[in-house]
Design a protein around this motif. Structure first.
Motif, mmCIF file in Angstrom:
data_model
loop_
_atom_site.group_PDB
_atom_site.id
_atom_site.type_symbol
_atom_site.label_atom_id
_atom_site.label_comp_id
_atom_site.label_asym_id
_atom_site.label_seq_id
_atom_site.Cartn_x
_atom_site.Cartn_y
_atom_site.Cartn_z
ATOM 1 N N ASP A 4 11.191 13.851 4.187
ATOM 2 C CA ASP A 4 9.731 13.981 4.220
ATOM 3 C C ASP A 4 9.062 12.613 4.107
ATOM 4 O O ASP A 4 8.106 12.304 4.838
ATOM 5 C CB ASP A 4 9.248 14.895 3.084
ATOM 6 C CG ASP A 4 9.670 16.343 3.311
ATOM 7 O OD1 ASP A 4 9.989 16.679 4.472
ATOM 8 O OD2 ASP A 4 9.688 17.115 2.343
ATOM 9 N N LEU A 5 9.541 11.786 3.174
ATOM 10 C CA LEU A 5 8.977 10.446 3.004
ATOM 11 C C LEU A 5 9.227 9.602 4.242
ATOM 12 O O LEU A 5 8.331 8.886 4.710
ATOM 13 C CB LEU A 5 9.593 9.781 1.770
ATOM 14 C CG LEU A 5 9.175 8.319 1.519
ATOM 15 C CD1 LEU A 5 7.671 8.206 1.341
ATOM 16 C CD2 LEU A 5 9.906 7.756 0.305
ATOM 17 N N LEU A 6 10.428 9.670 4.801
ATOM 18 C CA LEU A 6 10.743 8.916 6.011
ATOM 19 C C LEU A 6 9.825 9.333 7.157
ATOM 20 O O LEU A 6 9.338 8.479 7.911
ATOM 21 C CB LEU A 6 12.199 9.138 6.397
ATOM 22 C CG LEU A 6 12.652 8.540 7.748
ATOM 23 C CD1 LEU A 6 12.412 7.034 7.772
ATOM 24 C CD2 LEU A 6 14.115 8.853 8.003
ATOM 25 N N ASP A 7 9.576 10.622 7.287
ATOM 26 C CA ASP A 7 8.713 11.119 8.362
ATOM 27 C C ASP A 7 7.301 10.578 8.219
ATOM 28 O O ASP A 7 6.675 10.154 9.194
ATOM 29 C CB ASP A 7 8.699 12.652 8.343
ATOM 30 C CG ASP A 7 8.415 13.243 9.712
ATOM 31 O OD1 ASP A 7 9.032 12.784 10.689
ATOM 32 O OD2 ASP A 7 7.579 14.156 9.799
ATOM 33 N N ARG A 8 6.778 10.551 6.978
ATOM 34 C CA ARG A 8 5.416 10.040 6.754
ATOM 35 C C ARG A 8 5.340 8.539 7.032
ATOM 36 O O ARG A 8 4.373 8.054 7.640
ATOM 37 C CB ARG A 8 4.967 10.342 5.325
ATOM 38 C CG ARG A 8 4.699 11.817 5.054
ATOM 39 C CD ARG A 8 3.909 12.010 3.769
ATOM 40 N NE ARG A 8 4.620 11.525 2.604
ATOM 41 C CZ ARG A 8 5.448 12.271 1.873
ATOM 42 N NH1 ARG A 8 5.687 13.528 2.212
ATOM 43 N NH2 ARG A 8 6.063 11.767 0.824
ATOM 44 N N LEU A 9 6.338 7.793 6.569
ATOM 45 C CA LEU A 9 6.341 6.351 6.804
ATOM 46 C C LEU A 9 6.468 6.034 8.297
ATOM 47 O O LEU A 9 5.799 5.126 8.807
ATOM 48 C CB LEU A 9 7.487 5.700 6.034
ATOM 49 C CG LEU A 9 7.337 5.649 4.510
ATOM 50 C CD1 LEU A 9 8.612 5.130 3.867
ATOM 51 C CD2 LEU A 9 6.150 4.790 4.108
ATOM 52 N N ALA A 10 7.314 6.791 9.001
ATOM 53 C CA ALA A 10 7.479 6.559 10.443
ATOM 54 C C ALA A 10 6.185 6.859 11.185
ATOM 55 O O ALA A 10 5.808 6.134 12.123
ATOM 56 C CB ALA A 10 8.614 7.426 10.984
ATOM 57 N N ALA A 11 5.483 7.915 10.768
ATOM 58 C CA ALA A 11 4.205 8.246 11.412
ATOM 59 C C ALA A 11 3.183 7.138 11.174
ATOM 60 O O ALA A 11 2.455 6.730 12.095
ATOM 61 C CB ALA A 11 3.686 9.579 10.877
ATOM 62 N N SER A 12 3.114 6.628 9.943
ATOM 63 C CA SER A 12 2.174 5.553 9.634
ATOM 64 C C SER A 12 2.536 4.273 10.382
ATOM 65 O O SER A 12 1.657 3.550 10.852
ATOM 66 C CB SER A 12 2.161 5.289 8.125
ATOM 67 O OG SER A 12 1.737 6.428 7.419
ATOM 68 N N TYR A 13 3.836 3.996 10.487
ATOM 69 C CA TYR A 13 4.275 2.788 11.212
ATOM 70 C C TYR A 13 3.879 2.867 12.676
ATOM 71 O O TYR A 13 3.339 1.908 13.247
ATOM 72 C CB TYR A 13 5.783 2.637 11.076
ATOM 73 C CG TYR A 13 6.339 1.455 11.838
ATOM 74 C CD1 TYR A 13 6.295 0.169 11.312
ATOM 75 C CD2 TYR A 13 6.894 1.626 13.107
ATOM 76 C CE1 TYR A 13 6.788 -0.915 12.007
ATOM 77 C CE2 TYR A 13 7.393 0.543 13.814
ATOM 78 C CZ TYR A 13 7.336 -0.723 13.260
ATOM 79 O OH TYR A 13 7.828 -1.788 13.964
ATOM 80 N N ALA A 14 4.137 4.010 13.310
ATOM 81 C CA ALA A 14 3.820 4.165 14.732
ATOM 82 C C ALA A 14 2.316 4.134 14.976
ATOM 83 O O ALA A 14 1.855 3.639 16.006
ATOM 84 C CB ALA A 14 4.415 5.472 15.256
ATOM 85 N N LEU A 15 1.528 4.662 14.015
ATOM 86 C CA LEU A 15 0.080 4.687 14.167
ATOM 87 C C LEU A 15 -0.539 3.321 13.894
ATOM 88 O O LEU A 15 -1.637 3.026 14.363
ATOM 89 C CB LEU A 15 -0.517 5.731 13.224
ATOM 90 C CG LEU A 15 -1.996 6.056 13.377
ATOM 91 C CD1 LEU A 15 -2.287 6.579 14.791
ATOM 92 C CD2 LEU A 15 -2.431 7.088 12.348
ATOM 93 N N GLY A 16 0.166 2.473 13.124
ATOM 94 C CA GLY A 16 -0.347 1.141 12.815
ATOM 95 C C GLY A 16 -1.035 1.037 11.468
ATOM 96 O O GLY A 16 -1.591 -0.010 11.132
ATOM 97 N N THR A 17 -1.001 2.126 10.675
ATOM 98 C CA THR A 17 -1.653 2.092 9.361
ATOM 99 C C THR A 17 -0.725 1.592 8.261
ATOM 100 O O THR A 17 -1.170 1.359 7.143
ATOM 101 C CB THR A 17 -2.162 3.491 8.987
ATOM 102 O OG1 THR A 17 -1.074 4.434 9.037
ATOM 103 C CG2 THR A 17 -3.243 3.949 9.967
ATOM 104 N N LEU A 18 0.568 1.444 8.560
ATOM 105 C CA LEU A 18 1.509 0.866 7.595
ATOM 106 C C LEU A 18 1.503 -0.641 7.792
ATOM 107 O O LEU A 18 1.923 -1.138 8.841
ATOM 108 C CB LEU A 18 2.909 1.440 7.819
ATOM 109 C CG LEU A 18 3.960 1.103 6.760
ATOM 110 C CD1 LEU A 18 3.610 1.780 5.446
ATOM 111 C CD2 LEU A 18 5.345 1.544 7.232
ATOM 112 N N ARG A 19 1.029 -1.376 6.786
ATOM 113 C CA ARG A 19 0.790 -2.806 6.973
ATOM 114 C C ARG A 19 1.424 -3.637 5.859
ATOM 115 O O ARG A 19 1.919 -3.105 4.875
ATOM 116 C CB ARG A 19 -0.724 -3.081 7.027
ATOM 117 C CG ARG A 19 -1.426 -2.363 8.172
ATOM 118 C CD ARG A 19 -2.924 -2.564 8.133
ATOM 119 N NE ARG A 19 -3.592 -1.887 9.230
ATOM 120 C CZ ARG A 19 -4.911 -1.800 9.364
ATOM 121 N NH1 ARG A 19 -5.707 -2.343 8.467
ATOM 122 N NH2 ARG A 19 -5.430 -1.151 10.395
ATOM 123 N N GLY A 20 1.358 -4.958 6.056
ATOM 124 C CA GLY A 20 1.785 -5.891 5.025
ATOM 125 C C GLY A 20 3.263 -5.769 4.701
ATOM 126 O O GLY A 20 4.117 -5.552 5.558
#
Length: 263
Positions: A8-24
């Motif tokens: 579940d955590l991996l899925d959320r992080l992957a979605a944020s990474y692909a969307l561009g909201t996972l930063r820094g």
């Protein structure tokens, strides 16, 4: 914490990474994990595929003519002010390399930056206004697309001998379909075909189909064709492929682990 052990955590992080909201630092850590784990790479590629389809829902919107008129007025006013300021400069102060000339350069750069910022804000307001006007229809269309989104149960990232990803493979049990997306730059010749193989343990290779030359490929398959298959491979064969019972006759170009995902 090993995120590969937390789907579940991996899925959320992957979605944020692909969307561009996972930063820094979080984005850099995710990229490091993606280089080390095929599971993380696969999750990121799946979400990049999903998000790329949503961009087709939003029609292009041109800013109103008044926006460009206001921007042009501001630019012309700034040019006039700069010309008047330059006319007041004493001849001695206008010499090349003088401090006043440098000051004018910096002031002009600052003014240009302010104008660019103002233009971005005005255009953004106009675009957002257009988006709000079509929100209802867009949401309805998006909901229909999400309902039709394939249920991905198995995923694999097939890479070459240098660990460069070349093919993303997913299996949709609802539609009995294997979907293959080329993510690398490899392209076989016109007289050659790529062929997908399942490599079940204790058995010989089993052909899952011959691939066309398109970037997105679909093959009919049953869950039994991929269940309990730890590895997939793609070989380069003569045009049209070879019979399953012969196994690969050409070089195996790409290989990867098939991973079962939680639905």
């Amino acid at each position: 914490m090993n995120i590969t052990q937390h789907p579940d955590l991996l899925d959320r992080l992957a979605a944020s990474y692909a969307l561009g909201t996972l930063r820094g630092g979080a984005r850099r850590r995710f990229e490091t994990l993606a280089r080390e784990h095929a599971t993380v790479r696969a999750a990121a590629l799946v979400w990049q595929t999903r998000w790329s389809g949503l961009t087709e829902l939003q029609p292009a919107i041109d800013p109103a003519p008044a926006v460009w008129t206001r921007i042009d007025n501001l630019v012309q006013a700034d040019k006039a002010a700069a010309a008047m300021q330059a006319a007041r400069v004493p001849p001695a102060a206008a010499a090349p390399g003088g401090w006043w000339r440098n000051l004018l350069v910096w002031r002009g750069a600052a003014a240009a930056g302010a104008i660019a910022t103002l233009a971005a804000v005005v255009v953004g307001v106009q675009v957002n206004g257009g988006l709000r006007a079509t929100t209802g229809a867009q949401i309805a269309t998006l909901q229909q697309q999400l309902q039709a989104t394939p249920q991905i149960q198995y995923v694999a990232v097939l890479a070459d001998d240098k660990a460069d990803a070349s093919m993303l493979v997913t299996f949709d049990p609802k539609n009995n379909q294997l979907v293959l997306q080329r993510v690398g730059g490899f392209q076989e010749g016109a007289d050659k075909s790529l062929q997908l193989w399942a490599l079940p343990p204790g058995q010989g290779p089993r052909s899952l189909g011959v691939l066309g030359h398109d970037k997105l490929l679909k093959l009919v398959a049953q869950e039994g064709d991929v269940k309990e298959v730890p590895t997939l491979a793609i070989s380069l064969e003569p045009l049209g492929g070879v019979p399953s019972e012969t196994g690969p006759t050409g070089p195996v170009l790409f290989k990867g682990e098939l991973i079962q995902r939680m639905l």
